[in-house]
Motif scaffolding. Sequence first.
Motif, short mmCIF file in Angstrom:
data_model
loop_
_atom_site.label_atom_id
_atom_site.label_comp_id
_atom_site.label_asym_id
_atom_site.label_seq_id
_atom_site.Cartn_x
_atom_site.Cartn_y
_atom_site.Cartn_z
N CYS A 17 36.07 38.56 40.25
CA CYS A 17 36.43 39.87 40.78
C CYS A 17 37.29 40.64 39.78
CB CYS A 17 37.15 39.71 42.11
SG CYS A 17 37.79 41.23 42.83
N ARG A 18 38.26 39.96 39.21
CA ARG A 18 39.17 40.59 38.26
C ARG A 18 38.43 41.09 37.02
NH1 ARG A 18 42.37 39.52 33.84
NH2 ARG A 18 44.52 40.37 33.93
N ALA A 19 37.58 40.21 36.47
CA ALA A 19 36.84 40.58 35.26
C ALA A 19 35.94 41.78 35.51
CB ALA A 19 36.03 39.38 34.77
N ALA A 20 35.26 41.79 36.68
CA ALA A 20 34.35 42.89 36.99
C ALA A 20 35.11 44.21 37.16
CB ALA A 20 33.58 42.56 38.27
N ARG A 26 37.25 49.95 32.18
CA ARG A 26 37.09 50.23 30.75
C ARG A 26 35.90 51.13 30.49
NH1 ARG A 26 38.59 44.07 28.71
NH2 ARG A 26 40.87 44.39 28.70
N GLN A 27 34.87 51.00 31.32
CA GLN A 27 33.71 51.88 31.19
C GLN A 27 34.05 53.30 31.63
OE1 GLN A 27 30.52 50.12 33.44
NE2 GLN A 27 30.40 48.30 32.15
N LEU A 44 46.45 43.79 37.16
CA LEU A 44 45.65 44.18 38.32
C LEU A 44 46.50 44.05 39.58
CD1 LEU A 44 42.88 45.25 38.96
CD2 LEU A 44 42.06 42.91 39.22
N HIS A 45 46.60 45.13 40.32
CA HIS A 45 47.51 45.23 41.46
C HIS A 45 46.74 45.30 42.77
CE1 HIS A 45 50.69 46.64 44.08
NE2 HIS A 45 50.09 47.79 44.28
N HIS A 46 47.16 44.50 43.77
CA HIS A 46 46.63 44.61 45.13
C HIS A 46 47.42 45.69 45.87
CE1 HIS A 46 44.85 40.57 44.40
NE2 HIS A 46 43.97 40.96 45.30
N THR A 47 46.75 46.73 46.32
CA THR A 47 47.44 47.80 47.04
C THR A 47 47.89 47.33 48.42
OG1 THR A 47 45.32 48.67 47.84
CG2 THR A 47 46.21 49.60 45.81
N THR A 48 47.19 46.36 49.00
CA THR A 48 47.67 45.67 50.19
C THR A 48 48.25 44.34 49.73
OG1 THR A 48 45.99 46.66 51.63
CG2 THR A 48 47.04 44.64 52.41
N PHE A 49 49.55 44.19 49.84
CA PHE A 49 50.20 43.02 49.27
C PHE A 49 49.70 41.74 49.94
CE2 PHE A 49 52.88 46.40 47.89
CZ PHE A 49 53.32 46.00 46.64
N ASN A 63 38.60 42.82 47.53
CA ASN A 63 37.99 44.12 47.77
C ASN A 63 38.37 45.09 46.64
OD1 ASN A 63 37.05 46.56 48.68
ND2 ASN A 63 37.97 46.41 50.72
N PRO A 64 37.40 45.56 45.83
CA PRO A 64 37.73 46.48 44.73
C PRO A 64 38.42 47.76 45.21
CG PRO A 64 35.49 45.64 44.52
CD PRO A 64 35.97 45.21 45.86
N GLU A 65 38.18 48.15 46.48
CA GLU A 65 38.81 49.34 47.02
C GLU A 65 40.32 49.15 47.20
OE1 GLU A 65 37.23 52.20 47.41
OE2 GLU A 65 35.42 51.22 46.63
N LYS A 66 40.77 47.90 47.15
CA LYS A 66 42.19 47.61 47.35
C LYS A 66 42.84 47.10 46.07
CE LYS A 66 41.74 46.67 52.30
NZ LYS A 66 42.56 47.85 52.73
N LEU A 67 42.26 47.47 44.92
CA LEU A 67 42.79 47.05 43.63
C LEU A 67 43.11 48.26 42.77
CD1 LEU A 67 40.32 44.12 42.78
CD2 LEU A 67 42.65 43.91 43.67
N GLN A 68 44.06 48.09 41.85
CA GLN A 68 44.39 49.12 40.86
C GLN A 68 44.71 48.45 39.53
OE1 GLN A 68 47.66 51.31 42.78
NE2 GLN A 68 46.37 53.13 42.73
N TRP A 69 44.23 49.04 38.46
CA TRP A 69 44.51 48.56 37.11
C TRP A 69 45.68 49.39 36.58
CZ3 TRP A 69 44.29 44.58 34.34
CH2 TRP A 69 44.17 44.57 32.96
#
Length: 249
Positions: A17-20, A26-27, A44-49, A63-69
């Motif tokens: 998940c992290r790599a993707a 980056r793209q 990589l940060h989880h917006t929901t802790f 869930n990619p929707e709950k992640l931030q780089w």
Amino acid sequence: MKPFAKTFYNSPAWQSCRAAYISRRRQIDGGMCEGCGEAPGEELHHTTFLTPQNIGDAEVALNPEKLQWLCKDCHFKAHREAIVRGFEKRKNRKILTHGVWFDGDGKPVPQRVAIVWGPPGCGKSSYIRQHMDPTDLVVDLDLIRQALTMGRRESAANNLVSLTIAVREGLYKLIEARDERVDCKTVWIAATLPRRGEREELARRLKAELVFVGQPFEICLEQVMADPERTDKLLQREIIERWFEQYEP
């Protein structure tokens, strides 16, 4: 990394998940920070802790929707703001004398004390993690020993057994007095307590409820033998056998 999350962050599912996610960022913009947009992302940060309660939920943890780089500064800022929000929320819940707190509607609620008991290896710690609030207090002799000895093996910490018990007794006295410093909704106490009289006396002393977590001898032994943190397997087997010999329902 918190101890409860170690297995998750080392799992293939999270690594994939992290790599993707990082590859996608980056793209999009070369991997710039999604917070400030001025520095390269680094973490990589989880917006929901993540908590012991939600880390097994893929809709939260994967869930990619709950992640931030984010860059390091923005990641630190996100965690700092969450801590401040939690502090502000806790200011609205006051522990009063004699173990009473106000809920969100202003109603007084007694502080709960739960003694989770059963044989070694039965899953008491897992039960507490599944049911506790992140702000609850957990009193566990094994965890106290680990804190005092930096997690050294059982045999290396035998000289501190009396001190470990004394630290627990100090906590018991604060709980018994419903001291305002025990500022939480629920106090969880993990203990073996095979003898009925001992556990009932502790429950009376602390005005606590008893929660039994039972497993057959074979299951307890299997789980203890598979636990890498319990290094002295012969000692652990003796402890389990002694518990079942002493057990009084």
